[in-house]
Design a protein around this motif. Structure first.
Motif, short mmCIF file in Angstrom:
data_model
loop_
_atom_site.label_atom_id
_atom_site.label_comp_id
_atom_site.label_asym_id
_atom_site.label_seq_id
_atom_site.Cartn_x
_atom_site.Cartn_y
_atom_site.Cartn_z
N LEU A 129 0.83 -1.21 0.00
CA LEU A 129 0.00 0.00 0.00
C LEU A 129 0.86 1.26 0.00
N ASN A 130 1.92 1.23 0.77
CA ASN A 130 2.79 2.41 0.86
C ASN A 130 3.50 2.72 -0.45
N SER A 131 3.59 1.73 -1.33
CA SER A 131 4.24 1.97 -2.63
C SER A 131 3.27 2.60 -3.63
N LEU A 132 2.00 2.68 -3.26
CA LEU A 132 0.99 3.25 -4.15
C LEU A 132 0.94 4.77 -4.02
N PRO A 133 0.42 5.43 -5.06
CA PRO A 133 0.20 6.88 -4.93
C PRO A 133 -0.76 7.18 -3.77
N THR A 134 -0.65 8.34 -3.21
CA THR A 134 -1.42 8.72 -2.02
C THR A 134 -2.91 8.56 -2.22
N LYS A 135 -3.44 9.02 -3.32
CA LYS A 135 -4.89 8.95 -3.58
C LYS A 135 -5.35 7.49 -3.67
N THR A 136 -4.56 6.65 -4.32
CA THR A 136 -4.90 5.22 -4.46
C THR A 136 -4.90 4.55 -3.08
N GLN A 137 -3.93 4.91 -2.27
CA GLN A 137 -3.88 4.37 -0.89
C GLN A 137 -5.14 4.75 -0.14
N GLU A 138 -5.49 6.02 -0.23
CA GLU A 138 -6.64 6.54 0.50
C GLU A 138 -7.93 5.83 0.08
N VAL A 139 -8.11 5.66 -1.23
CA VAL A 139 -9.30 4.98 -1.75
C VAL A 139 -9.34 3.53 -1.24
N PHE A 140 -8.21 2.84 -1.32
CA PHE A 140 -8.16 1.45 -0.88
C PHE A 140 -8.49 1.33 0.62
N LYS A 162 -16.12 6.06 -11.17
CA LYS A 162 -15.20 5.36 -12.06
C LYS A 162 -13.76 5.52 -11.58
N ALA A 163 -13.42 6.70 -11.06
CA ALA A 163 -12.07 6.94 -10.54
C ALA A 163 -11.83 6.08 -9.30
N VAL A 164 -12.85 5.96 -8.46
CA VAL A 164 -12.75 5.11 -7.26
C VAL A 164 -12.47 3.67 -7.69
N GLU A 165 -13.23 3.17 -8.66
CA GLU A 165 -13.04 1.81 -9.15
C GLU A 165 -11.63 1.63 -9.74
N TYR A 166 -11.17 2.62 -10.45
CA TYR A 166 -9.82 2.58 -11.03
C TYR A 166 -8.77 2.44 -9.93
N HIS A 167 -8.88 3.27 -8.88
CA HIS A 167 -7.90 3.22 -7.78
C HIS A 167 -7.94 1.86 -7.06
N ILE A 168 -9.13 1.33 -6.86
CA ILE A 168 -9.26 0.03 -6.17
C ILE A 168 -8.63 -1.07 -7.04
N THR A 169 -8.93 -1.04 -8.35
CA THR A 169 -8.36 -2.04 -9.26
C THR A 169 -6.84 -1.94 -9.27
N ARG A 170 -6.34 -0.74 -9.36
CA ARG A 170 -4.89 -0.51 -9.38
C ARG A 170 -4.23 -1.02 -8.09
N SER A 171 -4.84 -0.71 -6.95
CA SER A 171 -4.26 -1.14 -5.67
C SER A 171 -4.31 -2.66 -5.53
N LEU A 172 -5.36 -3.28 -5.99
CA LEU A 172 -5.47 -4.75 -5.89
C LEU A 172 -4.41 -5.44 -6.76
N LYS A 173 -4.16 -4.89 -7.95
CA LYS A 173 -3.13 -5.47 -8.82
C LYS A 173 -1.76 -5.37 -8.16
N ARG A 174 -1.45 -4.19 -7.60
CA ARG A 174 -0.15 -3.98 -6.96
C ARG A 174 -0.01 -4.92 -5.73
#
Length: 188
Positions: A129-140, A162-174
């Motif tokens: 999580l810490n390796s993710l961008p701040t906004k993506t971390q916050e959404v996750f 849609k942006a929320v879903e994008y951040h969640i998808t991105r964080s789950l992949k990472r």
């Protein structure tokens, strides 16, 4: 002397009670072989048989003054029977205790092992999580730790659903990539 008549038995018991070592030796010599054979037959262990019989004779000598013996042979073999029963009972208790300790140890080990694995996994998730961008971390964090819906996160952070879903998808992949390390280690 290979056997004792009832009259002799009563006399030997009286002499034994008064501390007569010779009477004790006669009783010992007459009964020891038969007691050993019976004890061995019951236990299947020669050393144990000798120990049980020895303990009977030690007890007789130590308690000689307070003994109430009507039939010497019945008393000796009754004592042996009780000794064997007590020994078996102690083995059963010991085995149950060993089983309990083994199960308890395995459960404790598994609990400890699971706790360590969980802490390792939590650390990897946090590292990912810490390796993710701040906004993506916050959404996750809002989604997974705060149990908030996509709609709630969208309105709270003032971004589209849609942006929320994008951040969640991105964080789950990472996180999936980070967790591969953990699973590879776990299976090794």
């Amino acid at each position: 002397m290979t056997s004792i008549e009832p009259e002799q038995s009563s006399e030997l018991v009286l002499r034994l009670k008064s501390g007569d070592v010779l009477a004790y030796e006669i009783i010992y010599n007459v009964f020891v072989k038969e007691l050993l054979a019976t004890a061995y037959k019951k236990t299947g262990d020669r050393v144990l048989a000798e120990e049980l019989v020895q303990n009977i004779f030690i007890s007789i000598w130590e308690k000689r003054e307070s003994l109430v013996i009507i039939n010497l042979r019945a008393y000796l073999f009754g004592s042996l029977k009780l000794s064997v029963i007590n020994h078996i009972r102690s083995l059963v208790i010991e085995n149950k205790y060993k089983e309990y300790k083994q199960v308890s140890f395995q459960e404790d080990y598994q609990d400890t092992s699971n706790l360590v694995d969980l802490q390792d996994l939590s650390g990897l998730i946090e590292e990912g999580l810490n390796s993710l961008p701040t906004k993506t971390q916050e959404v996750f964090r809002l989604s997974r730790y705060g149990n908030q819906s996509t709609k709630d996160i969208s309105s709270k952070l003032k971004i589209s659903e849609k942006a929320v879903e994008y951040h969640i998808t991105r964080s789950l992949k990472r996180l999936k990539q980070y967790l591969k390390k953990f699973y590879i280690f776990l299976y090794l």
